[in-house]
Write an enzyme that holds these catalytic residues in place. Structure first.
Site, PDB file in Angstrom:
ATOM      1  N   GLU A 204       0.837  -1.191   0.000  1.00  0.00           N
ATOM      2  CA  GLU A 204       0.000   0.000   0.000  1.00  0.00           C
ATOM      3  C   GLU A 204       0.876   1.248   0.000  1.00  0.00           C
ATOM      4  OE1 GLU A 204      -2.410   2.913  -0.073  1.00  0.00           O
ATOM      5  OE2 GLU A 204      -3.351   0.929  -0.120  1.00  0.00           O
ATOM      6  N   HIS A 444     -30.596  -9.548  23.623  1.00  0.00           N
ATOM      7  CA  HIS A 444     -29.509 -10.335  24.216  1.00  0.00           C
ATOM      8  C   HIS A 444     -29.815 -11.814  24.027  1.00  0.00           C
ATOM      9  CE1 HIS A 444     -26.388 -11.549  27.063  1.00  0.00           C
ATOM     10  NE2 HIS A 444     -27.290 -12.387  27.591  1.00  0.00           N
TER      11      HIS A 444
END
Length: 465
Positions: A204, A444
């Protein structure tokens, strides 16, 4: 050749073009689409969709090699690359056929060929150099997309140096691979081949991978990928590629020093350029800036009656941006007064392992724009569902305006975050503040609870950390 009259003609049948056509038809416009290759465009046929099919295969390969962690055992685990590719292509074909069905269902006329502007209110359609039709329309939308950028002297040749297209249909798994570029496309391919068993190196030019993401997320991703065995070289550039009989030797420069590595194949993923050539822009008032057509907030170009959307019209280069831009553009044409698209509310997703997703401003960008910020974080290791799934590697980060409580940005890395980011996108679209988010009940056990906890953390109320 008889001229064929329409209210709306779209040049290009990708995620921008076909959505524009369907919305136009829904609003009562006589609509046509001109597509030279595949309905669904690059995204559906050679991008977003088939790569996700490939990545799914690589995730399965990873899990098969970690069965012991879940109490299983298997011998002689192997894969057939031809079958992996075949499934990916079948998925793309199925969806491309679906687009054709949707256009037919909405009574959109499809012309098979390449379209170009041919004077005021006219589009000439050709196939293999032969005239097909001349279409007349009051409104013409250009949605011709973009293509991979090529580096001089390092162009993809289809055999040793691959573009995204060749990388999607490998005849066999290369033992070693160099990926030039660490944006979403580069990192997704790097992650796929790494998880299939290849030795992968990423180069990169900027100082970090996934450079559009928040710096903390980029750093987390790098650490996770390197832990998996990926080699990452940042602040570096590939100076040359020397082809051998069945390998490529790359010369890489970093900090004034050079090194060479030899790999089986190279993937070039260094950005895209707009398809502005051959669509009749010459002699019009349409402006082109760095290969992209300049538009206003409703897709209008400088030429009356001509519009542009999607990758052709510039960043962010995302299918969902193109589709939404299409709807805004066509609704404006129909006089419905749509809201201009807010680029800050467009989520970005990278489907590597672990996944990355974000929307809005990074912490650094928020500060640079003058915001006093409150930042919250929550790690996956503190989430029961993530641990139960065997996916404890990840985090959620949120950035709020300290004065108003506005959600400025959200940044996530971990399992299934590309599915979860939409919660924050909806929150930003509704201009939700920290108060509403803190009072929202999250189910949850779910990984999405990390989103709630990150918000609580920004205001000193985190429960599970």
């Amino acid at each position: 050749m008889a001229e064929t009259s329409f209210d709306l003609v779209i040049v290009g049948g990708g995620p921008g073009g076909y959505v524009a056509a369907i919305r136009g038809a829904q609003l009562g416009m006589k609509t046509a689409v001109v597509e030279r290759e595949h309905l669904g465009g690059i995204c559906l046929n050679w991008g977003c969709i088939p790569t996700k099919a490939l990545l799914r295969s690589s995730e399965i390969n990873h899990l098969l090699h970690h069965l012991d962690e879940f109490g299983f055992a298997a011998d002689n685990v192997r894969f057939d690359m031809a079958k992996v590719v075949k499934r990916s292509r079948a998925v793309a074909k199925q969806l491309s056929s679906g687009v054709a069905h949707l256009l037919k269902k909405n009574k959109v006329t499809v012309f098979d060929g390449a379209g170009k502007l041919a004077g005021a209110g006219r589009v000439a359609v050709e196939k293999d150099g032969k005239p097909v039709a001349t279409l007349v329309a009051k409104h013409i939308v250009l949605a011709t997309g973009a293509r991979a950028r090529q580096l001089p002297g390092m162009e993809a040749d289809g055999r040793l140096i691959w573009s995204y297209k060749e990388a999607m249909v490998p005849p066999a798994l290369p033992k070693s691979l160099l990926v030039m570029g660490s944006g979403a496309i580069g990192i997704e391919f790097a992650s796929f081949f790494l998880n299939m068993g290849a030795d992968v190196t990423v180069v990169e030019v900027l100082d970090r991978i996934l450079p559009v993401e928040d710096e903390e997320i980029s750093a987390f991703a790098r650490k996770a990928l390197e832990k998996q065995g990926m080699k990452i070289i940042t602040g570096a550039s590939v100076k040359s590629l020397a082809k051998g009989a069945d390998s490529v030797t790359a010369t890489i420069e970093q900090g004034g020093k050079t090194q060479t590595i030899t790999v089986d194949r190279v993937i070039s993923a260094i950005g895209i350029v707009g398809n502005v050539e051959g669509i009749g822009l010459e002699g019009t008032k349409i402006k082109v800036d760095r290969t992209h057509v300049v538009i206003d907030e409703f897709g209008r170009t400088g030429e009356p009656g001509v519009y542009a959307i999607g990758d052709l019209a510039g960043p962010p280069w995302l299918a969902h941006k193109a589709s939404h831009e299409a709807v805004v553009c066509v609704e404006a044409i129909a006089g419905l007064h749509p809201h201009p698209m807010d680029v800050g509310n467009i989520p970005g997703c990278t489907y590597c392992r672990p996944q990355v997703a974000s929307v809005g401003l990074t912490e650094a960008r928020a500060k640079a724009e003058g915001h006093a910020v409150r930042v919250g974080r929550f790690p996956f290791i503190g989430n029961g569902k993530a641990i139960a799934l065997g996916e404890p590697e990840g985090m959620v980060k949120v950035v709020f305006d300290a004065k108003t409580g506005a959600l400025l940005g959200a940044h996530m890395i971990g399992a299934e975050v590309t599915e979860m980011i939409q919660g924050y996108v909806v929150a930003r679209t509704l201009e939700t503040t920290e108060a509403e988010l803190m009072h929202t009940v999250f189910p949850h056990p779910t990984i999405s609870e990390t989103m709630h906890e990150a918000v609580l953390d920004a205001y000193g109320r985190v429960i599970h950390m």
